[in-house]
Enzyme design. Structure first.
Site, short mmCIF file in Angstrom:
data_model
loop_
_atom_site.label_atom_id
_atom_site.label_comp_id
_atom_site.label_asym_id
_atom_site.label_seq_id
_atom_site.Cartn_x
_atom_site.Cartn_y
_atom_site.Cartn_z
CB SER A 1 20.34 22.28 29.38
OG SER A 1 19.22 21.42 29.31
CE1 TYR B 1 21.58 19.94 34.46
CE2 TYR B 1 19.53 20.25 33.25
CZ TYR B 1 20.87 19.91 33.27
OH TYR B 1 21.52 19.56 32.09
N1 LIG Z 1 22.01 14.37 28.15
C1 LIG Z 1 21.15 15.36 28.01
O1 LIG Z 1 19.95 15.14 27.70
C2 LIG Z 1 21.59 16.79 28.19
C3 LIG Z 1 20.72 17.81 27.80
C4 LIG Z 1 21.12 19.13 27.95
C5 LIG Z 1 22.36 19.42 28.50
N2 LIG Z 1 23.19 18.41 28.90
C6 LIG Z 1 24.50 18.78 29.48
O2 LIG Z 1 25.50 18.17 28.72
C7 LIG Z 1 26.68 18.02 29.53
C8 LIG Z 1 27.24 16.62 29.38
O3 LIG Z 1 26.33 15.70 29.94
P1 LIG Z 1 26.03 14.25 29.35
O4 LIG Z 1 24.62 14.21 28.96
O5 LIG Z 1 27.07 13.89 28.35
O6 LIG Z 1 26.12 13.37 30.69
P2 LIG Z 1 27.22 12.43 31.36
O7 LIG Z 1 27.50 11.26 30.52
O8 LIG Z 1 26.74 12.21 32.74
O9 LIG Z 1 28.53 13.34 31.36
C9 LIG Z 1 28.83 14.26 32.37
C10 LIG Z 1 30.32 14.46 32.41
O10 LIG Z 1 30.60 15.45 33.42
C11 LIG Z 1 31.68 14.97 34.20
N3 LIG Z 1 31.63 15.51 35.56
C12 LIG Z 1 30.61 15.47 36.45
N4 LIG Z 1 30.99 16.02 37.60
C13 LIG Z 1 32.29 16.43 37.42
C14 LIG Z 1 33.23 17.06 38.26
N5 LIG Z 1 32.96 17.42 39.52
N6 LIG Z 1 34.47 17.32 37.75
C15 LIG Z 1 34.78 16.96 36.49
N7 LIG Z 1 33.92 16.37 35.65
C16 LIG Z 1 32.68 16.10 36.13
C17 LIG Z 1 31.56 13.46 34.19
O11 LIG Z 1 32.85 12.88 34.40
P3 LIG Z 1 33.35 12.20 35.76
O12 LIG Z 1 32.15 11.59 36.44
O13 LIG Z 1 34.35 11.19 35.29
O14 LIG Z 1 33.98 13.31 36.53
C18 LIG Z 1 31.09 13.20 32.77
O15 LIG Z 1 32.19 13.07 31.91
C19 LIG Z 1 26.26 18.40 30.95
O16 LIG Z 1 26.66 19.72 31.22
C20 LIG Z 1 24.74 18.31 30.90
O17 LIG Z 1 24.13 19.13 31.86
C21 LIG Z 1 22.82 17.12 28.75
#
Ligand SMILES: NC(=O)c1ccc[n+]([C@@H]2O[C@H](COP(=O)([O-])OP(=O)(O)OC[C@H]3O[C@@H](n4cnc5c(N)ncnc54)[C@H](OP(=O)(O)O)[C@@H]3O)[C@@H](O)[C@H]2O)c1
Length: 213
Positions: free
Chosen positions: A143, A156
């Site tokens: 991130s 985080y």
């Molecule tokens: N959105 C942003 O602004 C942003 C910025 C930088 C980095 N990121 C990173 O991008 C990645 C994806 O996030 P997103 O923004 O797309 O958010 P999101 O929609 O909340 O997606 C997170 C995903 O992680 C899965 N997850 C969470 N806990 C889990 C577990 N214990 N086992 C298996 N799967 C798990 C969730 O699936 P289930 O709940 O179905 O398990 C969901 O599919 C993350 O690593 C996040 O830190 C996001």
């Protein structure tokens, strides 16, 4: 341009929403076979069905990335079904931001378990296959918070700095096996990520600063 994604077997964790789901759809549209893992089985099963209905190949497995045997099971299933594992996208992550003095220690633990150990479990699961194949790509989601710390993001950010460190170390070590590593560092993307912030004031502030500027 040559499409070198066609025919690749790609395992994606956190494929049930947002960026993981989008990656699955995009890679599948380019001809990859996708193997989807997340806890919400209904969501990934629906996604796999949608991909299959569009002529793609997809499998879905309920996986909690904090459980090493479940992540190994996901990758083993990909290998058994398709005979190889070309790519893993360790995308699953959570971001329950809070100031440290609120002592949300359980959330700290869970972030470490999902964001760091979950990635390590993915790496451990694919490495034996990729070493044997003498090819592969391990993509880990960090991130901008893995480059810069802000108020409320200490834990985080620590997990996302760790993802960068792990990936860099891995890069140096797996070169002889022709395995590539990639660190993805997204900026603010409107996803479900903020929904899991339990501190109402922090969620409000974060929503405003990320998406309502
Ligand atoms: N959105 C942003 O602004 C942003 C910025 C930088 C980095 N990121 C990173 O991008 C990645 C994806 O996030 P997103 O923004 O797309 O958010 P999101 O929609 O909340 O997606 C997170 C995903 O992680 C899965 N997850 C969470 N806990 C889990 C577990 N214990 N086992 C298996 N799967 C798990 C969730 O699936 P289930 O709940 O179905 O398990 C969901 O599919 C993350 O690593 C996040 O830190 C996001």
């Amino acid at each position: 341009m040559e499409n070198n994604i066609k025919g690749k077997v790609v395992v994606i964790t956190g494929a049930s929403s947002s960026m993981g789901e989008a990656a699955a759809k995009h890679l599948s549209a380019l001809g990859a076979t996708v193997v989807l893992g997340a806890r919400r089985a209904d969501r990934i099963e629906t996604l796999a069905q949608e991909i299959q209905d569009n002529g793609g190949q997809a499998l879905a497995f309920a996986v909690d990335v904090t459980q090493r045997d479940q992540v190994k099971g996901l990758v083993d299933a990909a290998f058994v079904q398709f005979g190889r594992v070309d790519v893993i996208l360790n995308n699953a992550g959570i971001m329950p931001l809070s100031p440290m003095d609120r002592l949300n220690v359980e959330e700290w633990d869970t972030m470490i378990d999902v964001n760091i150990k979950g990635v390590l479990h993915g790496i451990a699961a694919v490495l034996p296959y990729m070493k044997d194949q003498k090819s592969g790509q391990i993509i880990n989601t960090s991130s901008v918070a893995g480059h810069k710390v802000f108020t409320g993001s200490a834990v985080y950010s620590a997990t996302k700095y760790a993802v960068r460190a792990l990936t860099e170390g891995l890069r140096m070590e797996v070169k002889p096996y022709n395995i590539r590593t990639t660190i993805v560092c997204p900026g603010a993307v409107k996803t479900e990520l903020l929904e899991h912030i339990t501190e109402a004031d922090i969620q409000h502030k974060q929503t405003k600063s990320m998406w309502e500027q």
